[in-house]
Scaffold this motif. Structure first.
Motif, PDB file in Angstrom:
ATOM      1  N   VAL A  75       2.221   5.714  67.815  1.00  0.00           N
ATOM      2  CA  VAL A  75       0.837   5.319  67.539  1.00  0.00           C
ATOM      3  C   VAL A  75       0.753   3.800  67.637  1.00  0.00           C
ATOM      4  O   VAL A  75       1.583   3.085  67.068  1.00  0.00           O
ATOM      5  CB  VAL A  75       0.384   5.771  66.133  1.00  0.00           C
ATOM      6  CG1 VAL A  75      -1.049   5.309  65.866  1.00  0.00           C
ATOM      7  CG2 VAL A  75       0.473   7.278  65.995  1.00  0.00           C
ATOM      8  N   LEU A  76      -0.246   3.304  68.368  1.00  0.00           N
ATOM      9  CA  LEU A  76      -0.488   1.864  68.424  1.00  0.00           C
ATOM     10  C   LEU A  76      -1.290   1.474  67.188  1.00  0.00           C
ATOM     11  O   LEU A  76      -2.336   2.047  66.900  1.00  0.00           O
ATOM     12  CB  LEU A  76      -1.261   1.493  69.691  1.00  0.00           C
ATOM     13  CG  LEU A  76      -0.618   1.870  71.028  1.00  0.00           C
ATOM     14  CD1 LEU A  76      -1.459   1.347  72.184  1.00  0.00           C
ATOM     15  CD2 LEU A  76       0.802   1.343  71.124  1.00  0.00           C
ATOM     16  N   THR A  77      -0.814   0.485  66.467  1.00  0.00           N
ATOM     17  CA  THR A  77      -1.458   0.084  65.222  1.00  0.00           C
ATOM     18  C   THR A  77      -1.115  -1.369  64.933  1.00  0.00           C
ATOM     19  O   THR A  77      -0.601  -2.082  65.793  1.00  0.00           O
ATOM     20  CB  THR A  77      -1.015   1.004  64.065  1.00  0.00           C
ATOM     21  OG1 THR A  77      -1.695   0.604  62.875  1.00  0.00           O
ATOM     22  CG2 THR A  77       0.475   0.950  63.852  1.00  0.00           C
ATOM     23  N   HIS A  78      -1.409  -1.821  63.726  1.00  0.00           N
ATOM     24  CA  HIS A  78      -1.021  -3.149  63.277  1.00  0.00           C
ATOM     25  C   HIS A  78       0.105  -3.012  62.255  1.00  0.00           C
ATOM     26  O   HIS A  78       0.185  -2.008  61.536  1.00  0.00           O
ATOM     27  CB  HIS A  78      -2.210  -3.899  62.664  1.00  0.00           C
ATOM     28  CG  HIS A  78      -3.265  -4.250  63.676  1.00  0.00           C
ATOM     29  ND1 HIS A  78      -4.325  -3.409  63.964  1.00  0.00           N
ATOM     30  CD2 HIS A  78      -3.408  -5.321  64.490  1.00  0.00           C
ATOM     31  CE1 HIS A  78      -5.088  -3.972  64.901  1.00  0.00           C
ATOM     32  NE2 HIS A  78      -4.558  -5.128  65.236  1.00  0.00           N
ATOM     33  N   ALA A  79       0.947  -4.013  62.218  1.00  0.00           N
ATOM     34  CA  ALA A  79       2.167  -3.913  61.410  1.00  0.00           C
ATOM     35  C   ALA A  79       1.874  -3.789  59.917  1.00  0.00           C
ATOM     36  O   ALA A  79       2.734  -3.342  59.152  1.00  0.00           O
ATOM     37  CB  ALA A  79       3.059  -5.131  61.664  1.00  0.00           C
ATOM     38  N   ARG A  80       0.689  -4.182  59.496  1.00  0.00           N
ATOM     39  CA  ARG A  80       0.353  -4.106  58.071  1.00  0.00           C
ATOM     40  C   ARG A  80       0.082  -2.671  57.619  1.00  0.00           C
ATOM     41  O   ARG A  80       0.035  -2.395  56.417  1.00  0.00           O
ATOM     42  CB  ARG A  80      -0.877  -4.971  57.776  1.00  0.00           C
ATOM     43  CG  ARG A  80      -0.663  -6.456  58.050  1.00  0.00           C
ATOM     44  CD  ARG A  80      -1.991  -7.200  57.977  1.00  0.00           C
ATOM     45  NE  ARG A  80      -1.830  -8.614  58.275  1.00  0.00           N
ATOM     46  CZ  ARG A  80      -1.702  -9.557  57.351  1.00  0.00           C
ATOM     47  NH1 ARG A  80      -1.738  -9.227  56.073  1.00  0.00           N
ATOM     48  NH2 ARG A  80      -1.555 -10.821  57.706  1.00  0.00           N
ATOM     49  N   LEU A 129      -1.116  -6.035  68.132  1.00  0.00           N
ATOM     50  CA  LEU A 129      -0.785  -4.614  68.022  1.00  0.00           C
ATOM     51  C   LEU A 129       0.728  -4.425  68.075  1.00  0.00           C
ATOM     52  O   LEU A 129       1.445  -5.201  68.715  1.00  0.00           O
ATOM     53  CB  LEU A 129      -1.419  -3.828  69.169  1.00  0.00           C
ATOM     54  CG  LEU A 129      -2.898  -3.453  69.079  1.00  0.00           C
ATOM     55  CD1 LEU A 129      -3.312  -2.723  70.352  1.00  0.00           C
ATOM     56  CD2 LEU A 129      -3.179  -2.594  67.859  1.00  0.00           C
ATOM     57  N   VAL A 130       1.184  -3.388  67.414  1.00  0.00           N
ATOM     58  CA  VAL A 130       2.568  -2.938  67.525  1.00  0.00           C
ATOM     59  C   VAL A 130       2.518  -1.430  67.772  1.00  0.00           C
ATOM     60  O   VAL A 130       1.453  -0.819  67.749  1.00  0.00           O
ATOM     61  CB  VAL A 130       3.387  -3.249  66.250  1.00  0.00           C
ATOM     62  CG1 VAL A 130       3.446  -4.737  65.995  1.00  0.00           C
ATOM     63  CG2 VAL A 130       2.814  -2.497  65.039  1.00  0.00           C
ATOM     64  N   ALA A 131       3.665  -0.846  68.018  1.00  0.00           N
ATOM     65  CA  ALA A 131       3.756   0.607  68.146  1.00  0.00           C
ATOM     66  C   ALA A 131       4.693   1.133  67.074  1.00  0.00           C
ATOM     67  O   ALA A 131       5.785   0.598  66.886  1.00  0.00           O
ATOM     68  CB  ALA A 131       4.262   0.992  69.536  1.00  0.00           C
ATOM     69  N   MET A 132       4.259   2.156  66.366  1.00  0.00           N
ATOM     70  CA  MET A 132       5.119   2.855  65.432  1.00  0.00           C
ATOM     71  C   MET A 132       5.561   4.148  66.106  1.00  0.00           C
ATOM     72  O   MET A 132       4.740   5.009  66.422  1.00  0.00           O
ATOM     73  CB  MET A 132       4.384   3.153  64.129  1.00  0.00           C
ATOM     74  CG  MET A 132       4.013   1.906  63.326  1.00  0.00           C
ATOM     75  SD  MET A 132       5.439   0.890  62.856  1.00  0.00           S
ATOM     76  CE  MET A 132       6.392   2.065  61.888  1.00  0.00           C
ATOM     77  N   VAL A 133       6.853   4.246  66.362  1.00  0.00           N
ATOM     78  CA  VAL A 133       7.425   5.414  67.027  1.00  0.00           C
ATOM     79  C   VAL A 133       8.106   6.278  65.967  1.00  0.00           C
ATOM     80  O   VAL A 133       8.883   5.761  65.152  1.00  0.00           O
ATOM     81  CB  VAL A 133       8.435   4.996  68.114  1.00  0.00           C
ATOM     82  CG1 VAL A 133       8.984   6.225  68.827  1.00  0.00           C
ATOM     83  CG2 VAL A 133       7.772   4.058  69.115  1.00  0.00           C
ATOM     84  N   TYR A 134       7.813   7.560  65.983  1.00  0.00           N
ATOM     85  CA  TYR A 134       8.351   8.471  64.965  1.00  0.00           C
ATOM     86  C   TYR A 134       9.423   9.350  65.612  1.00  0.00           C
ATOM     87  O   TYR A 134       9.134  10.334  66.287  1.00  0.00           O
ATOM     88  CB  TYR A 134       7.221   9.276  64.340  1.00  0.00           C
ATOM     89  CG  TYR A 134       6.337   8.382  63.497  1.00  0.00           C
ATOM     90  CD1 TYR A 134       6.659   8.093  62.172  1.00  0.00           C
ATOM     91  CD2 TYR A 134       5.216   7.756  64.038  1.00  0.00           C
ATOM     92  CE1 TYR A 134       5.883   7.250  61.405  1.00  0.00           C
ATOM     93  CE2 TYR A 134       4.430   6.898  63.273  1.00  0.00           C
ATOM     94  CZ  TYR A 134       4.776   6.649  61.964  1.00  0.00           C
ATOM     95  OH  TYR A 134       4.009   5.789  61.202  1.00  0.00           O
ATOM     96  N   VAL A 135      10.680   8.924  65.395  1.00  0.00           N
ATOM     97  CA  VAL A 135      11.849   9.520  66.044  1.00  0.00           C
ATOM     98  C   VAL A 135      12.445  10.588  65.137  1.00  0.00           C
ATOM     99  O   VAL A 135      12.556  10.384  63.921  1.00  0.00           O
ATOM    100  CB  VAL A 135      12.893   8.435  66.348  1.00  0.00           C
ATOM    101  CG1 VAL A 135      14.142   9.038  66.983  1.00  0.00           C
ATOM    102  CG2 VAL A 135      12.290   7.363  67.255  1.00  0.00           C
ATOM    103  N   PRO A 136      12.848  11.737  65.695  1.00  0.00           N
ATOM    104  CA  PRO A 136      13.539  12.736  64.861  1.00  0.00           C
ATOM    105  C   PRO A 136      14.737  12.121  64.157  1.00  0.00           C
ATOM    106  O   PRO A 136      15.428  11.247  64.701  1.00  0.00           O
ATOM    107  CB  PRO A 136      13.969  13.795  65.881  1.00  0.00           C
ATOM    108  CG  PRO A 136      12.990  13.655  67.004  1.00  0.00           C
ATOM    109  CD  PRO A 136      12.653  12.198  67.073  1.00  0.00           C
TER     110      PRO A 136
END
Length: 267
Positions: A60-65, A145-152
């Motif tokens: 998901v592209l979001t902000h680091a906060r 923007l940053v990306a939060m990647v949700y890895v198994p």
């Protein structure tokens, strides 16, 4: 028996002992040479070559906060909506008016940010503690923007900081504009629950979607900056002609460290 006797007689004939023995025909020698060359090349590549391993995960592209889910502190009926989705609100800004048994009350945002989801409408009856909005914390217009990647969980241990990441953004046609470039900045230490993911993103539905296959580890990806319309670097020359919105889903491909093919075979 006649053919067998002729064969034995031919082998016992001394005048043919000095003839050379043909081990292979010219065509057979060519096949043997090609096979030896291919085997030698494969052995050399196994020792000196490299194989790039990748890992895919939702992002998901979001902000680091991060963000938060705003809950109504009052029970009653919503009589007025004072903001729109996408609007940036200051801390304490009014969002909703709720008619309660003790009169009208105003629901205010807790911290400054961008209103990403509004789950209440005029006439809706809400209970105390009901989710009414999702707010994304921002540090202003220049907050990157940053990306939060949700890895198994079983794949996060192999992710090195600095690994290259390609992001296929859902709202950007990848065939035309390519993929978004970035690098791993930090890897979470523990797997997250749906509640933790929802609390950070400010979206309970998205939190449930990202954790439906198990509890993932959050990986922070810093996006490469560039002089493009979006301010980000893409695999194409210019990327899309407009900025990318936060809270946009994406699919991440993380490029792990290259390994020699022989390493995959050795214990």
């Amino acid at each position: 028996m006649e053919f067998r006797q002729q064969a034995l007689s031919k082998l016992q004939s001394p005048e043919e002992l000095d003839l050379p023995v043909r081990l292979a025909r010219p065509r057979g020698r060519l096949v043997l040479a090609v096979t030896a060359l291919v085997t030698a090349a494969a052995a050399y590549w196994a020792v000196t070559g490299t194989v790039s391993a990748t890992l895919s995960a939702p992002a998901v592209l979001t902000h680091a906060r991060g963000g938060y889910v705003l809950q109504s502190p009052y029970a009653g009926q919503i009589t007025e909506v004072l903001a729109k989705e996408g609007q940036v609100l200051a801390a304490g800004a009014p969002l909703l008016k709720v008619r309660t048994e003790r009169g009208d009350r105003v629901v205010r945002v807790l911290a400054a940010g961008r209103l990403t989801a509004l789950r209440a409408a005029i006439g809706t009856v809400v209970a105390t503690g009901a989710d009414v909005a999702g707010v994304e914390r921002t540090g202003g217009a220049g907050d990157p923007l940053v990306a939060m990647v949700y890895v198994p969980g079983d794949g996060a241990a192999s992710l090195p900081v600095g690994a290259r990441v390609d992001l296929t953004v859902q709202s950007v046609p990848s065939r035309r504009y390519g993929v978004l470039r970035g690098r791993v900045a930090a890897v979470g230490r523990a797997a997250q629950t749906p509640e933790q993911v929802s609390a950070f993103l400010g979206d309970a539905g998205l939190g449930g979607e990202l954790t439906r296959h198990g509890r993932p580890v959050a990986v922070l990806v810093r996006l490469d900056r560039a002089a493009t319309a979006s301010g980000l670097r893409w695999s194409s020359a210019q990327g899309p002609p407009r900025p990318v919105d936060s809270m946009t889903p994406a699919s991440a491909t993380v490029h792990l460290a290259d390994r020699r093919p022989l390493d995959w075979l050795l214990p």
